[in-house]
Design a protein around this motif. Structure first.
Motif, PDB file in Angstrom:
ATOM      1  N   UNK A   1       1.018  -1.165   0.065  1.00 37.63           N
ATOM      2  CA  UNK A   1      -0.145   0.046   0.011  1.00 37.63           C
ATOM      3  C   UNK A   1       1.043   1.211   0.035  1.00 37.63           C
ATOM      4  N   UNK A   2       1.897   1.205   0.850  1.00 37.49           N
ATOM      5  CA  UNK A   2       2.772   2.219   0.819  1.00 37.49           C
ATOM      6  C   UNK A   2       3.562   2.671  -0.495  1.00 37.49           C
ATOM      7  N   UNK A   3       3.852   1.534  -1.055  1.00 32.92           N
ATOM      8  CA  UNK A   3       4.439   1.723  -2.282  1.00 32.92           C
ATOM      9  C   UNK A   3       3.588   2.042  -3.370  1.00 32.92           C
ATOM     10  N   UNK A   4       2.310   1.742  -3.636  1.00 35.69           N
ATOM     11  CA  UNK A   4       1.597   2.367  -4.355  1.00 35.69           C
ATOM     12  C   UNK A   4       0.886   3.794  -4.255  1.00 35.69           C
ATOM     13  N   UNK A   5       1.203   3.994  -2.893  1.00 34.41           N
ATOM     14  CA  UNK A   5       0.758   5.413  -2.629  1.00 34.41           C
ATOM     15  C   UNK A   5       1.948   6.469  -2.810  1.00 34.41           C
ATOM     16  N   UNK A   6       3.181   5.989  -2.727  1.00 36.42           N
ATOM     17  CA  UNK A   6       4.451   6.739  -3.146  1.00 36.42           C
ATOM     18  C   UNK A   6       4.247   6.902  -4.617  1.00 36.42           C
ATOM     19  N   UNK A   7       3.792   5.915  -5.263  1.00 40.28           N
ATOM     20  CA  UNK A   7       3.837   6.019  -6.869  1.00 40.28           C
ATOM     21  C   UNK A   7       2.711   6.860  -7.497  1.00 40.28           C
ATOM     22  N   UNK A   8       1.647   7.122  -6.339  1.00 40.55           N
ATOM     23  CA  UNK A   8       0.566   8.040  -6.902  1.00 40.55           C
ATOM     24  C   UNK A   8      -0.535   7.068  -7.527  1.00 40.55           C
TER      25      UNK A   8
END
Length: 229
Positions: free
Chosen positions: A45-52
């Motif tokens: 989730x954090x990775x997807x959030x960082x990549x917008x």
């Protein structure tokens, strides 16, 4: 570029939002991706959030919004109307493929009270409930007044109005109206375990209810939530 697991999780979240308007829980994500712990889901989730690709909606549990898909297209959920009746309400009242944005109010049947705890009788009489058209997607809908607190962790509170899309089929993990023994109805997460049906609450104080396949009939799945103050 996304990893395979990031891609799988993004598609799973997007499918669930399009289908029910409610973000999947971390437990559901873990099971869908075949991971052993929720910590892996947190990292994804954090990775997807960082990549917008997604964003977390503030002050609401289990509230994710898909901003775009790997192919570059904007998610139908992100492009659709999002109606929130209270900033602390964790249920996202979102529908896929909505009608053109307008201020129309529709009247749908209000079929009594339904348990978010031990099953009680539903469909007792019929009045009408006025609902913003933007909360309803395609298909036929009705409303049920929620009684009890067993779905509180999903943001469904006693006295809320559950907006239900009529259907006799539902996917594993969806919030459904389940009619038990053709007599009592309840609002729960649907789980299929072999030839058995498990109805899961969203409150640790309640135990799951397990029935034979022929003992439960689906009468609809949750499409939205209306709360009055």
């Amino acid at each position: 570029m996304l990893t395979q697991k990031q891609h799988e999780l993004l598609c799973f979240i997007d499918d669930r939002l399009k289908d029910s308007g409610v973000s999947p829980s971390f437990e559901e994500m873990k099971e869908a991706l075949g991971l052993k712990s929720k910590s892996g889901i947190h990292r994804l989730i954090s990775a997807l959030e960082e990549r917008h690709f997604i964003r977390r909606l503030p002050n609401r549990a289990r509230a994710l919004e898909v901003l775009k898909l790997p192919e570059g297209g904007v998610s139908a959920i992100a492009a659709s109307n999002v109606i929130t009746l209270h900033p602390e309400n964790p249920v996202r009242e979102v529908v896929s493929n909505p009608a053109p944005a307008n201020n129309d109010v529709l009247e749908i049947p209000l079929h009594g009270r339904i348990a978010a705890g031990a099953p009680i009788e539903a469909m007792e009489g019929q009045t009408a409930l006025s609902v913003p058209a933007a909360l309803l997607g395609p298909g036929e809908h009705y409303a049920l007044e929620v009684s009890g607190d067993s779905m509180i962790d999903a943001g469904i509170l006693d006295g809320d109005y559950a907006l239900i899309q009529k259907t006799e089929v539902a996917r594993d993990g969806e919030i459904v109206v389940a009619l038990i023994h053709e007599e009592e109805a309840t609002l729960k997460y649907l789980r299929k375990e072999g030839r058995s049906i498990r109805l899961d609450p969203a409150n640790a104080a309640y135990e799951p209810q397990i029935y034979g396949e022929g003992e439960v009939r689906i009468q609809g799945k949750m499409a939205g939530l209306l709360r009055r103050y």
